[in-house]
Design a protein around this motif. Structure first.
Motif, PDB file in Angstrom:
ATOM      1  N   ALA A 175     -17.312  88.113  73.026  1.00  0.00           N
ATOM      2  CA  ALA A 175     -17.946  86.800  73.159  1.00  0.00           C
ATOM      3  C   ALA A 175     -18.895  86.540  71.993  1.00  0.00           C
ATOM      4  CB  ALA A 175     -18.693  86.708  74.491  1.00  0.00           C
ATOM      5  N   ASP A 176     -19.643  87.587  71.626  1.00  0.00           N
ATOM      6  CA  ASP A 176     -20.529  87.435  70.464  1.00  0.00           C
ATOM      7  C   ASP A 176     -19.719  87.133  69.206  1.00  0.00           C
ATOM      8  OD1 ASP A 176     -22.640  87.949  72.116  1.00  0.00           O
ATOM      9  OD2 ASP A 176     -22.805  90.073  71.560  1.00  0.00           O
ATOM     10  N   PHE A 177     -18.578  87.814  69.109  1.00  0.00           N
ATOM     11  CA  PHE A 177     -17.739  87.571  67.941  1.00  0.00           C
ATOM     12  C   PHE A 177     -17.242  86.125  67.909  1.00  0.00           C
ATOM     13  CE2 PHE A 177     -13.203  87.296  66.778  1.00  0.00           C
ATOM     14  CZ  PHE A 177     -13.350  87.346  65.405  1.00  0.00           C
ATOM     15  N   ARG A 178     -16.844  85.632  69.087  1.00  0.00           N
ATOM     16  CA  ARG A 178     -16.377  84.245  69.122  1.00  0.00           C
ATOM     17  C   ARG A 178     -17.493  83.282  68.750  1.00  0.00           C
ATOM     18  NH1 ARG A 178     -12.912  84.486  74.794  1.00  0.00           N
ATOM     19  NH2 ARG A 178     -11.198  85.789  73.984  1.00  0.00           N
ATOM     20  N   GLN A 179     -18.701  83.594  69.253  1.00  0.00           N
ATOM     21  CA  GLN A 179     -19.827  82.748  68.869  1.00  0.00           C
ATOM     22  C   GLN A 179     -20.067  82.824  67.366  1.00  0.00           C
ATOM     23  OE1 GLN A 179     -23.156  83.948  71.255  1.00  0.00           O
ATOM     24  NE2 GLN A 179     -22.270  83.179  73.177  1.00  0.00           N
ATOM     25  N   GLN A 180     -19.974  84.046  66.831  1.00  0.00           N
ATOM     26  CA  GLN A 180     -20.172  84.191  65.402  1.00  0.00           C
ATOM     27  C   GLN A 180     -19.063  83.495  64.618  1.00  0.00           C
ATOM     28  OE1 GLN A 180     -20.630  88.341  64.487  1.00  0.00           O
ATOM     29  NE2 GLN A 180     -22.351  88.608  65.892  1.00  0.00           N
ATOM     30  N   ALA A 181     -17.827  83.584  65.151  1.00  0.00           N
ATOM     31  CA  ALA A 181     -16.721  82.911  64.478  1.00  0.00           C
ATOM     32  C   ALA A 181     -16.925  81.397  64.503  1.00  0.00           C
ATOM     33  CB  ALA A 181     -15.392  83.288  65.138  1.00  0.00           C
ATOM     34  N   GLU A 182     -17.405  80.896  65.661  1.00  0.00           N
ATOM     35  CA  GLU A 182     -17.665  79.459  65.752  1.00  0.00           C
ATOM     36  C   GLU A 182     -18.794  79.061  64.807  1.00  0.00           C
ATOM     37  OE1 GLU A 182     -16.984  75.657  66.812  1.00  0.00           O
ATOM     38  OE2 GLU A 182     -15.791  77.427  67.344  1.00  0.00           O
ATOM     39  N   ALA A 183     -19.842  79.922  64.790  1.00  0.00           N
ATOM     40  CA  ALA A 183     -20.936  79.646  63.857  1.00  0.00           C
ATOM     41  C   ALA A 183     -20.451  79.720  62.410  1.00  0.00           C
ATOM     42  CB  ALA A 183     -22.078  80.637  64.083  1.00  0.00           C
ATOM     43  N   ARG A 184     -19.505  80.614  62.173  1.00  0.00           N
ATOM     44  CA  ARG A 184     -18.947  80.745  60.821  1.00  0.00           C
ATOM     45  C   ARG A 184     -18.216  79.471  60.425  1.00  0.00           C
ATOM     46  NH1 ARG A 184     -16.385  85.102  57.875  1.00  0.00           N
ATOM     47  NH2 ARG A 184     -14.442  84.422  56.901  1.00  0.00           N
ATOM     48  N   ARG A 185     -17.443  78.905  61.366  1.00  0.00           N
ATOM     49  CA  ARG A 185     -16.739  77.662  61.067  1.00  0.00           C
ATOM     50  C   ARG A 185     -17.727  76.502  60.870  1.00  0.00           C
ATOM     51  NH1 ARG A 185     -11.493  77.753  65.149  1.00  0.00           N
ATOM     52  NH2 ARG A 185     -10.572  79.682  64.312  1.00  0.00           N
ATOM     53  N   VAL A 186     -18.774  76.508  61.703  1.00  0.00           N
ATOM     54  CA  VAL A 186     -19.791  75.468  61.534  1.00  0.00           C
ATOM     55  C   VAL A 186     -20.453  75.584  60.161  1.00  0.00           C
ATOM     56  CG1 VAL A 186     -22.009  74.618  62.397  1.00  0.00           C
ATOM     57  CG2 VAL A 186     -20.178  75.204  64.001  1.00  0.00           C
ATOM     58  N   ASN A 187     -20.771  76.838  59.771  1.00  0.00           N
ATOM     59  CA  ASN A 187     -21.375  77.050  58.455  1.00  0.00           C
ATOM     60  C   ASN A 187     -20.427  76.611  57.350  1.00  0.00           C
ATOM     61  OD1 ASN A 187     -23.701  78.089  59.584  1.00  0.00           O
ATOM     62  ND2 ASN A 187     -22.995  80.227  59.469  1.00  0.00           N
ATOM     63  N   LEU A 188     -19.113  76.901  57.571  1.00  0.00           N
ATOM     64  CA  LEU A 188     -18.130  76.498  56.569  1.00  0.00           C
ATOM     65  C   LEU A 188     -18.078  74.968  56.463  1.00  0.00           C
ATOM     66  CD1 LEU A 188     -16.128  78.038  54.735  1.00  0.00           C
ATOM     67  CD2 LEU A 188     -14.356  77.553  56.440  1.00  0.00           C
ATOM     68  N   GLN A 189     -18.142  74.303  57.619  1.00  0.00           N
ATOM     69  CA  GLN A 189     -18.130  72.836  57.609  1.00  0.00           C
ATOM     70  C   GLN A 189     -19.400  72.297  56.954  1.00  0.00           C
ATOM     71  OE1 GLN A 189     -17.517  71.112  61.428  1.00  0.00           O
ATOM     72  NE2 GLN A 189     -17.776  69.002  60.725  1.00  0.00           N
ATOM     73  N   LEU A 190     -20.546  72.912  57.296  1.00  0.00           N
ATOM     74  CA  LEU A 190     -21.800  72.466  56.681  1.00  0.00           C
ATOM     75  C   LEU A 190     -21.775  72.678  55.181  1.00  0.00           C
ATOM     76  CD1 LEU A 190     -24.391  73.742  59.317  1.00  0.00           C
ATOM     77  CD2 LEU A 190     -23.596  71.388  58.951  1.00  0.00           C
ATOM     78  N   ALA A 191     -21.170  73.820  54.764  1.00  0.00           N
ATOM     79  CA  ALA A 191     -21.077  74.065  53.318  1.00  0.00           C
ATOM     80  C   ALA A 191     -20.195  73.022  52.660  1.00  0.00           C
ATOM     81  CB  ALA A 191     -20.515  75.467  53.075  1.00  0.00           C
ATOM     82  N   ALA A 192     -19.102  72.633  53.341  1.00  0.00           N
ATOM     83  CA  ALA A 192     -18.247  71.582  52.788  1.00  0.00           C
ATOM     84  C   ALA A 192     -19.012  70.266  52.696  1.00  0.00           C
ATOM     85  CB  ALA A 192     -16.992  71.419  53.655  1.00  0.00           C
ATOM     86  N   GLU A 193     -19.790  69.965  53.723  1.00  0.00           N
ATOM     87  CA  GLU A 193     -20.563  68.732  53.694  1.00  0.00           C
ATOM     88  C   GLU A 193     -21.643  68.776  52.613  1.00  0.00           C
ATOM     89  OE1 GLU A 193     -21.967  68.274  57.641  1.00  0.00           O
ATOM     90  OE2 GLU A 193     -20.024  67.682  58.463  1.00  0.00           O
ATOM     91  N   ARG A 194     -22.254  69.983  52.429  1.00  0.00           N
ATOM     92  CA  ARG A 194     -23.249  70.097  51.357  1.00  0.00           C
ATOM     93  C   ARG A 194     -22.601  69.905  49.992  1.00  0.00           C
ATOM     94  NH1 ARG A 194     -25.100  74.428  54.479  1.00  0.00           N
ATOM     95  NH2 ARG A 194     -24.051  75.906  53.091  1.00  0.00           N
ATOM     96  N   SER A 195     -21.424  70.540  49.840  1.00  0.00           N
ATOM     97  CA  SER A 195     -20.723  70.363  48.558  1.00  0.00           C
ATOM     98  C   SER A 195     -20.321  68.918  48.382  1.00  0.00           C
ATOM     99  CB  SER A 195     -19.493  71.271  48.525  1.00  0.00           C
ATOM    100  OG  SER A 195     -19.863  72.625  48.600  1.00  0.00           O
ATOM    101  N   SER A 196     -19.892  68.311  49.499  1.00  0.00           N
ATOM    102  CA  SER A 196     -19.517  66.897  49.425  1.00  0.00           C
ATOM    103  C   SER A 196     -20.723  66.037  49.036  1.00  0.00           C
ATOM    104  CB  SER A 196     -18.956  66.443  50.770  1.00  0.00           C
ATOM    105  OG  SER A 196     -18.740  65.056  50.782  1.00  0.00           O
ATOM    106  N   ALA A 197     -21.854  66.364  49.640  1.00  0.00           N
ATOM    107  CA  ALA A 197     -23.060  65.590  49.329  1.00  0.00           C
ATOM    108  C   ALA A 197     -23.467  65.776  47.877  1.00  0.00           C
ATOM    109  CB  ALA A 197     -24.192  65.986  50.253  1.00  0.00           C
ATOM    110  N   SER A 198     -23.341  67.007  47.379  1.00  0.00           N
ATOM    111  CA  SER A 198     -23.710  67.268  45.996  1.00  0.00           C
ATOM    112  C   SER A 198     -22.789  66.536  45.035  1.00  0.00           C
ATOM    113  CB  SER A 198     -23.653  68.775  45.730  1.00  0.00           C
ATOM    114  OG  SER A 198     -23.900  69.052  44.370  1.00  0.00           O
TER     115      SER A 198
END
Length: 585
Positions: free
Chosen positions: A51-74
Motif C-alpha cells: 500500500a505504501d508503494f502504491r501511495q509512493q507510485a501515485e505520488a511519483r506520478r503526481v510529481n511527474l505531472q507537476l514536473a511536466a507542468e513546471r516545465s510547461s510553465a517554464s
C-alpha cells in the motif's frame, strides 16, 4: 550395574542432527506452526508495504505531472516573453533601421535564431539573420499554415518550422499585426531553436531515468532527450494523449516503450493546442517497492519471521528433540535385548522427558525381572525334562535287562530270538532318550549323531556271538524332534537285525548305513554284502514292521539288490521339518 548409553558409528546426517524423517518430527511441525502463526503478520507487513508503494507510485506520478507542468510553465514563460517582444517590435518593424535593430536583438538575446516582419502578402519586409535568404517556412509565408491561421484571425501561432538542412530544428512563434482599424497587417515572427526549449532533465523532483520531449498538436515529437523513450512498443507513438492534455490541461498515462520497458508519461500543454511538454520515467517494477525501503519494507519483517522460526527450531531441539533422540537410542538398545542400559542423562531433561525416561527404566527393570524368572523357569524345565528322559532311559534299560534275563532262561530258539529282537527295539528307544538328555536342547536331537550311535550299539550287541561285522555310517545332519526319530530308529533296528540274521549269520561281513537329506525327501539305506535279496516267501515280522515304520514317516520301504552283491534295505520318506538345519561336517 546399570550402564549409561553411548552412541558410536552414527552416519554424518545423524551426527549433525538431520535425518529425512525429521520432516515428520515434532521440531519441524513446531517450526511450521510458528511460521504459520507469524505468517499473517508478515503478510500484513507486505500488504502495508505494498500500500505504501502504491501511495509512493501515485505520488511519483503526481510529481511527474507537476514536473511536466513546471516545465510547461517554464517553456510557456519563454514563449510569452517572445510574444511580448514581438508585440513590442511590431510598430517599429517598418522603419528604416528595422533590419539592424532586429539583428542586434538576435545577437543580444539568447535563444533566438531570427526575427522577421512579414507583410500582409506573406513577404518578409524586415528580417535578421543571414544575407543569403530566409529560413524555409518564414518567407515567403503566403501559403504557410501559421500565416494562414493568423490571417484567419488567430492572435498567436506556435508551430514547428519546416525541416531545413541548413538550419537546426526550430519553432516558429508568430503574432498577428493589425492596423488601427483592426485590419490584418501581416505578422511578426520569431524562430526559436528547439534545443533552447527542451525541458531540463536535471530537475531534482524527476525520478531517475527520466526523459523529456516537446510535441506538436498532433502528438508528433519535435525534440526529445531520448527519442526511443517516446516510441511505444509495437511501433506506436504517443499521439493519443494529446486529446486528454488538450481537454484537461495535463495527462498522465502508462505504456511500454520501443525497448519493452514500462514507463510512466506525463504531459502538459504549452501554447494553446500547438505545443506540449511530455516527460517520461521508468515505471516501478514488481519488487521495486522493496528497493524503495529494503530494510523496513522487506528485510525487517522477513528477518523477524526467520528469527522466530529459527528460535522455535533451536528451542525445540534443546528442549525436546535431543532428549527424544536419546530415548530413541535407549529404546533401540532395549530392542536388541540389552536391558542393563539406563537413561541416566534424562534426569537433566524437562519433567515430561523425565517421566518417559522413568517409564522406560521401569519397563527395562520389569523385563529384566521377567526374563530372569523365565530363564530360571526354563532352566528348571530343562533340568526336569533331562531328568525325565534319563529316568525313561533307565526304565527302558531295566526292561531290556529283564528281557535279556528272560531270553537266557528260555530254551526255545524262536522265542529266544523274538525276545532278542524286542530287547533291541527297546534299547533303540532308550538310546533316543539318552541322546535327548545329553544334547544341548532336550527337545531335539541330531539324526546323524543318533544313527551313528545306534548302529554302533546294534553291532556291538552281537559282536561276541559270531564272526566280526564291520560297520560304516555316512549321514547328513538333521535336527528333528523325538516323534520323528522313533520310527526312524525302529526301522533301522529292523533293517540291521535283518542283515545280521540273513547276511552275516556264520560269516560276518561289511555293513554300510547311509542317510541323505535331499531337500523335501530323505533316504535311509542299510547295505550288506550277503548272499542277496531274500525271496518274498521269507517276509516276516521284521519286514512288516519296516513297512509300518516307513508309513509313519510318509514314506516307503524297499529291498533292492546291491550293485556289488548283497542287499540294500532302503526307506524313502518326506524330510521331517528341521529345527536347526546345517551342513554335515
Amino acid at each position: 550395574m546399570p550402564a549409561e548409553t553411548r552412541t558410536t558409528g552414527r552416519s554424518p546426517a545423524r551426527r549433525f542432527g538431520w535425518r529425512p524423517d525429521r520432516l515428520q518430527g515434532i521440531r519441524f511441525r513446531l517450526g511450521l506452526a510458528m511460521a504459520a502463526a507469524l505468517l499473517p503478520i508478515f503478510i500484513l507487513s507486505l500488504i502495508q508495504t505494498q500500500a505504501d508503494f502504491r501511495q509512493q507510485a501515485e505520488a511519483r506520478r503526481v510529481n511527474l505531472q507537476l514536473a511536466a507542468e513546471r516545465s510547461s510553465a517554464s517553456t510557456k514563460a519563454r514563449l510569452d516573453s517572445t510574444q511580448v517582444l514581438l508585440r513590442a517590435l511590431s510598430p517599429a518593424a517598418l522603419g528604416p533601421y528595422c533590419t539592424p535593430r532586429l539583428s542586434a536583438l538576435v545577437d543580444d538575446l539568447e535563444g533566438y535564431e531570427g526575427l522577421y516582419r512579414v507583410s500582409p502578402t506573406g513577404q518578409a519586409v524586415c528580417a535578421s539573420g543571414r544575407d543569403e535568404g530566409f529560413r524555409s517556412g518564414v518567407a515567403p509565408a503566403g501559403q504557410s499554415g501559421w500565416f494562414e491561421r493568423l490571417r484567419a484571425g488567430e492572435d498567436m501561432v506556435v508551430m514547428r518550422a519546416p525541416v531545413d538542412s541548413d538550419y537546426p530544428p526550430a519553432l516558429i512563434v508568430a503574432i498577428r499585426a493589425e492596423r488601427p482599424m483592426g485590419r490584418f497587417d501581416g505578422a511578426m515572427a520569431a524562430v526559436i531553436p528547439l534545443t533552447t526549449l527542451q525541458p531540463d532533465t536535471r530537475d531534482p523532483a524527476l525520478p531517475q531515468g527520466s526523459e523529456t520531449a516537446l510535441t506538436d498538436g498532433a502528438g508528433r515529437l519535435l525534440t526529445a532527450s531520448d527519442a526511443s523513450a517516446f516510441q511505444l512498443s509495437g511501433g506506436g507513438d504517443v499521439a493519443g494523449w494529446v486529446e486528454r492534455a488538450r481537454n484537461d490541461g495535463a495527462a498522465v498515462f502508462e505504456a511500454r516503450d520501443s525497448r519493452g520497458q514500462r514507463r510512466d508519461y506525463a504531459g502538459a500543454a504549452l501554447a494553446g493546442g500547438d505545443l506540449y511538454v511530455l516527460i517520461s520515467a521508468p515505471s516501478p517494477g514488481l519488487l521495486s517497492w522493496a528497493r524503495l525501503n529494503p530494510i523496513g519494507a522487506l528485510l525487517l519483517p522477513l528477518g523477524a519471521w526467520l528469527t522466530a522460526f529459527a528460535a522455535v527450531m533451536l528451542l525445540s531441539e534443546r528442549l525436546f528433540i535431543r532428549w527424544l533422540d536419546y530415548l530413541e537410542r535407549v529404546a533401540a538398545i532395549y530392542a536388541k535385548g540389552r536391558f542393563s542400559v539406563r537413561p541416566i542423562q534424562a534426569m537433566n531433561a524437562p519433567s515430561e522427558i523425565r517421566v518417559m525416561a522413568r517409564t522406560l527404566d521401569e519397563m527395562a527393570e520389569a523385563i529384566t525381572v521377567r526374563d530372569r524368572s523365565l530363564t530360571d523357569s526354563l532352566a528348571e524345565k530343562d533340568a526336569l525334562m533331562r531328568e525325565i528322559h534319563h529316568r525313561v532311559k533307565n526304565n527302558l534299560q531295566i526292561i531290556s535287562s529283564l528281557l535279556s534275563m528272560q531270553q537266557r532262561a528260555v530254551a526255545d530258539a524262536s522265542a529266544k530270538a523274538a525276545l532278542g529282537d524286542t530287547r533291541q527295539r527297546i534299547s533303540a528307544l532308550a538310546l533316543i532318550y539318552r541322546t535327548l538328555y545329553q544334547s544341548d536342547d532336550v527337545r531335539h536331537a541330531d539324526a546323524r549323531v543318533f544313527l551313528t550311535e545306534l548302529v554302533g550299539q546294534l553291532i556291538a550287541s552281537e559282536a561276541g556271538r559270531g564272526p566280526m561285522v564291520v560297520s560304516s555310517v555316512e549321514a547328513d545332519t538333521l535336527y528333528v524332534d523325538p516323534d520323528k526319530l522313533a520310527p526312524l530308529a525302529l526301522w533301522l533296528v529292523e533293517a540291521v537285525s535283518n542283515a545280521q540274521k540273513h547276511a552275516f549269520a556264520g560269516r560276518g561281513g561289511h555293513l554300510k548305513v547311509r542317510f541323505r537329506v535331499d531337500g523335501a525327501t530323505s533316504v535311509l539305506e542299510v547295505e550288506d554284502d550277503g548272499p542277496g535279496v531274500p525271496s518274498d516267501d521269507d517276509v516276516g515280522v521284521g519286514r512288516t514292521l519296516m513297512g509300518a515304520f516307513a508309513k509313519q514317516l510318509r514314506g516307503e520301504a524297499q529291498m533292492l539288490p546291491a550293485p556289488g552283491g548283497g542287499t540294500i534295505a532302503r526307506m524313502t520318506f518326506a524330510t521331517p521339518e528341521a529345527v536347526h538345519p546345517e551342513e554335515a561336517p
